[in-house]
Design a protein around this motif. Structure first.
Motif, PDB file in Angstrom:
ATOM      1  N   MET A   1       1.224  -1.197   0.441  1.00 11.95           N
ATOM      2  CA  MET A   1      -0.337   0.124   0.008  1.00 11.95           C
ATOM      3  C   MET A   1       1.243   0.886  -0.120  1.00 11.95           C
ATOM      4  N   LYS A   2       1.965   1.218   1.043  1.00  9.36           N
ATOM      5  CA  LYS A   2       2.634   2.225   0.864  1.00  9.36           C
ATOM      6  C   LYS A   2       3.828   2.504  -0.590  1.00  9.36           C
ATOM      7  N   LYS A   3       3.861   1.432  -1.170  1.00  6.73           N
ATOM      8  CA  LYS A   3       4.367   1.638  -2.514  1.00  6.73           C
ATOM      9  C   LYS A   3       3.968   2.364  -3.139  1.00  6.73           C
ATOM     10  N   VAL A   4       2.320   2.143  -3.386  1.00  6.06           N
ATOM     11  CA  VAL A   4       0.907   2.052  -3.718  1.00  6.06           C
ATOM     12  C   VAL A   4       1.520   3.762  -4.205  1.00  6.06           C
ATOM     13  N   LEU A   5       0.868   4.214  -2.650  1.00 10.52           N
ATOM     14  CA  LEU A   5       0.997   5.455  -2.386  1.00 10.52           C
ATOM     15  C   LEU A   5       2.457   7.047  -3.133  1.00 10.52           C
ATOM     16  N   ARG A   6       3.435   5.987  -2.751  1.00 15.60           N
ATOM     17  CA  ARG A   6       5.070   6.549  -3.165  1.00 15.60           C
ATOM     18  C   ARG A   6       4.865   6.394  -4.989  1.00 15.60           C
ATOM     19  N   ILE A   7       4.203   5.542  -5.251  1.00 14.73           N
ATOM     20  CA  ILE A   7       4.392   5.593  -7.246  1.00 14.73           C
ATOM     21  C   ILE A   7       3.277   7.346  -7.521  1.00 14.73           C
ATOM     22  N   VAL A   8       2.039   7.141  -6.651  1.00 11.59           N
ATOM     23  CA  VAL A   8       1.000   8.071  -7.355  1.00 11.59           C
ATOM     24  C   VAL A   8       2.065   9.494  -6.874  1.00 11.59           C
ATOM     25  N   GLY A   9       2.677   9.676  -6.041  1.00 10.84           N
ATOM     26  CA  GLY A   9       2.622  11.393  -5.266  1.00 10.84           C
ATOM     27  C   GLY A   9       3.798  11.370  -6.174  1.00 10.84           C
ATOM     28  N   LEU A  10       4.752  10.390  -6.574  1.00 13.00           N
ATOM     29  CA  LEU A  10       5.607  10.721  -7.775  1.00 13.00           C
ATOM     30  C   LEU A  10       5.270  11.521  -9.346  1.00 13.00           C
ATOM     31  N   THR A  11       4.206  10.300  -9.070  1.00 15.12           N
ATOM     32  CA  THR A  11       3.505  10.961 -10.958  1.00 15.12           C
ATOM     33  C   THR A  11       3.232  12.075 -10.799  1.00 15.12           C
ATOM     34  N   LEU A  12       2.064  12.756  -9.492  1.00 14.85           N
ATOM     35  CA  LEU A  12       1.424  13.889  -9.541  1.00 14.85           C
ATOM     36  C   LEU A  12       3.292  14.844  -9.336  1.00 14.85           C
ATOM     37  N   LEU A  13       4.002  14.683  -9.183  1.00 14.49           N
ATOM     38  CA  LEU A  13       4.946  15.742  -8.647  1.00 14.49           C
ATOM     39  C   LEU A  13       5.365  15.704 -10.461  1.00 14.49           C
ATOM     40  N   GLY A  14       5.720  14.803 -10.605  1.00 13.23           N
ATOM     41  CA  GLY A  14       5.899  14.446 -11.725  1.00 13.23           C
ATOM     42  C   GLY A  14       5.436  15.155 -13.420  1.00 13.23           C
ATOM     43  N   LEU A  15       4.225  15.475 -12.755  1.00 19.62           N
ATOM     44  CA  LEU A  15       2.888  16.263 -14.024  1.00 19.62           C
ATOM     45  C   LEU A  15       3.326  17.503 -13.238  1.00 19.62           C
ATOM     46  N   LEU A  16       3.239  17.608 -12.800  1.00 21.23           N
ATOM     47  CA  LEU A  16       3.101  19.072 -11.775  1.00 21.23           C
ATOM     48  C   LEU A  16       4.359  19.995 -12.290  1.00 21.23           C
ATOM     49  N   VAL A  17       5.849  19.674 -11.798  1.00 14.18           N
ATOM     50  CA  VAL A  17       7.292  19.906 -13.134  1.00 14.18           C
ATOM     51  C   VAL A  17       6.495  19.951 -14.622  1.00 14.18           C
ATOM     52  N   ILE A  18       6.382  19.552 -15.279  1.00 14.86           N
ATOM     53  CA  ILE A  18       6.237  19.656 -16.307  1.00 14.86           C
ATOM     54  C   ILE A  18       5.013  20.556 -16.885  1.00 14.86           C
ATOM     55  N   SER A  19       3.893  20.504 -16.273  1.00 18.19           N
ATOM     56  CA  SER A  19       3.391  21.192 -16.505  1.00 18.19           C
ATOM     57  C   SER A  19       3.586  22.593 -16.109  1.00 18.19           C
ATOM     58  N   THR A  20       4.545  23.181 -14.984  1.00 13.44           N
ATOM     59  CA  THR A  20       5.408  24.095 -14.870  1.00 13.44           C
ATOM     60  C   THR A  20       6.528  24.615 -15.837  1.00 13.44           C
ATOM     61  N   PHE A  21       7.059  24.029 -16.166  1.00  9.13           N
ATOM     62  CA  PHE A  21       7.519  24.137 -17.260  1.00  9.13           C
ATOM     63  C   PHE A  21       7.387  24.443 -18.779  1.00  9.13           C
ATOM     64  N   VAL A  22       6.233  24.233 -19.585  1.00 12.63           N
ATOM     65  CA  VAL A  22       5.156  24.375 -20.733  1.00 12.63           C
ATOM     66  C   VAL A  22       4.543  24.876 -20.103  1.00 12.63           C
ATOM     67  N   PHE A  23       3.411  25.569 -18.681  1.00 11.16           N
ATOM     68  CA  PHE A  23       3.648  27.214 -19.253  1.00 11.16           C
ATOM     69  C   PHE A  23       4.760  28.659 -19.049  1.00 11.16           C
ATOM     70  N   LEU A  24       5.412  27.897 -18.487  1.00  8.51           N
ATOM     71  CA  LEU A  24       7.030  28.993 -18.890  1.00  8.51           C
ATOM     72  C   LEU A  24       7.809  29.355 -20.029  1.00  8.51           C
TER      73      LEU A  24
END
Length: 368
Positions: free
Chosen positions: A1-24
């Motif tokens: 369960m912890k492993k799944v949550l970690r994967i979801v968190g890293l995925t959301l973080l990656g999407l946030l970073v990518i969207s930030t770069f696209v916006f800039l």
């Protein structure tokens, strides 16, 4: 369960970073500005101003009584048409007791003298017919008799004037009858039966019984600002719009501009008057509020462009000539300008008809 949550968190973080770069990256891209393309056209330019005021008759005559007294009857009402000489009202004289007593005493003395003269005349007439006295003596008695009769008549007229203001011989032209001095329309009758009135004299203007004016000769009376008064000239045409009569413009000609300004609410205003050219079937009431649309300057059949297309730099004016429409490219060009009406402006040099120039920026709808 912890492993799944970690994967979801890293995925959301990656999407946030990518969207930030696209916006800039999108913000850093140069914005493409597009403009409307305008064409120089030939037309008329008029510079106008508006003056506020009201409509008044050229001459408003105040009718005053010729003697003091009390209004006995009023024969006319406001709005009626009168001619010069028409009777408007009748005045009842209030006699002064001292003058009346003096007039009565004069009548009595004149009556006694006339009676004695008549007796002398009758006696001497018989003597003259019997050739007892000469013609010369009889003519003296006859002259005295006629003078005394005339004095009695004058004394009676004077008493009648003191009591009623009229005499038998002048009943039709009595001062007790207030007559109109001009032809026109009665604008106002400020008195009623029973009101006291006084005649005009050196110390008083007198009571106004009525005001009369010719409503066929009307003026626009308004005020104009000092910044525009210098552009006015006598016989300048204008159009008058009356608030009570919608969708009707009455032509007028400027007749008068005051040489002295009056300060109102911090601004210096000058009075102006213009003669209205009224149609025969149009009735205008005095006092209507009105606006005057004045053409201060005009140009006929000149090259014009939108004033928003002109770029001003000091005393110079520039426009941007279209070099290419797709993509848009422009060349800056110096022009000479003339009259402007606030929307379009005259170009005297630098452009000809149908030349294309840059207009205002096209603002894209954000919703789209």
């Amino acid at each position: 369960m912890k492993k799944v949550l970690r994967i979801v968190g890293l995925t959301l973080l990656g999407l946030l970073v990518i969207s930030t770069f696209v916006f800039l990256w999108q913000k850093s891209r140069p914005k493409i500005v597009t403009y409307k393309i305008e064409a120089a056209t030939k037309g008329d330019i008029e510079k106008r101003t508006v003056a506020t005021g009201k409509v008044e008759p050229r001459n408003e005559i105040l009718i005053k009584p010729q003697m003091s007294g009390i209004i006995a009857e009023v024969y006319k009402e406001a709005g009626e048409t009168v001619k010069a000489g028409d009777i408007i009202a009748r005045i009842q004289v209030v006699p002064d007791m001292v003058n009346e007593s003096s007039a009565e005493s004069r009548v009595e003395r004149a009556r006694l003298a006339a009676n004695q003269s008549r007796i002398n005349y009758d006696r001497d007439k018989k003597l003259f017919e019997n050739e007892v006295i000469s013609r010369e003596e009889f003519e003296k008695v006859e002259l005295q008799y006629k003078n005394d009769q005339e004095e009695l008549r004058a004394a009676n007229d004077n008493l009648s004037l003191v009591r009623t203001g009229i005499t038998k011989s002048s009943a039709q032209t009595s001062n007790t009858l207030v007559r109109s001095t001009v032809s026109g329309t009665i604008l106002d009758v400020p008195v009623k039966a029973g009101n006291s009135v006084i005649q005009s004299n050196n110390f008083n203007d007198g009571t106004t019984v009525a005001s009369v004016a010719d409503l066929g000769d009307m003026l626009f009376v308004g005020k104009i600002d000092e910044t525009e008064v210098g552009k006015l000239s006598v016989e300048m045409p204008m159009e008058i719009t009356i608030g009570a009569i919608q969708d009707l413009k009455i032509p007028a000609l400027l007749e008068y501009v005051s040489p002295k300004g009056i300060e109102e609410s911090g601004a210096i205003l000058f009075e102006m008057k213009a003669a209205l050219q009224l149609p025969q079937d149009l009735f205008i009431r005095a006092g209507y509020s009105a606006n005057a649309d004045i053409i201060l300057d005009q140009r006929k059949d000149v090259v014009t462009i939108p004033e928003s297309s002109v770029e001003f730099s000091g005393d110079s004016a520039f426009v941007y000539m279209v070099k290419s429409e797709k993509p848009q490219e422009f060349d800056r060009k110096h022009v000479k300008i003339g009259l402007s009406d606030g929307i379009r402006i005259e170009v005297t040099e630098g452009l000809k008809e149908n030349d294309k120039i840059r207009g205002t920026e096209i603002i894209e709808d954000k919703k789209k």
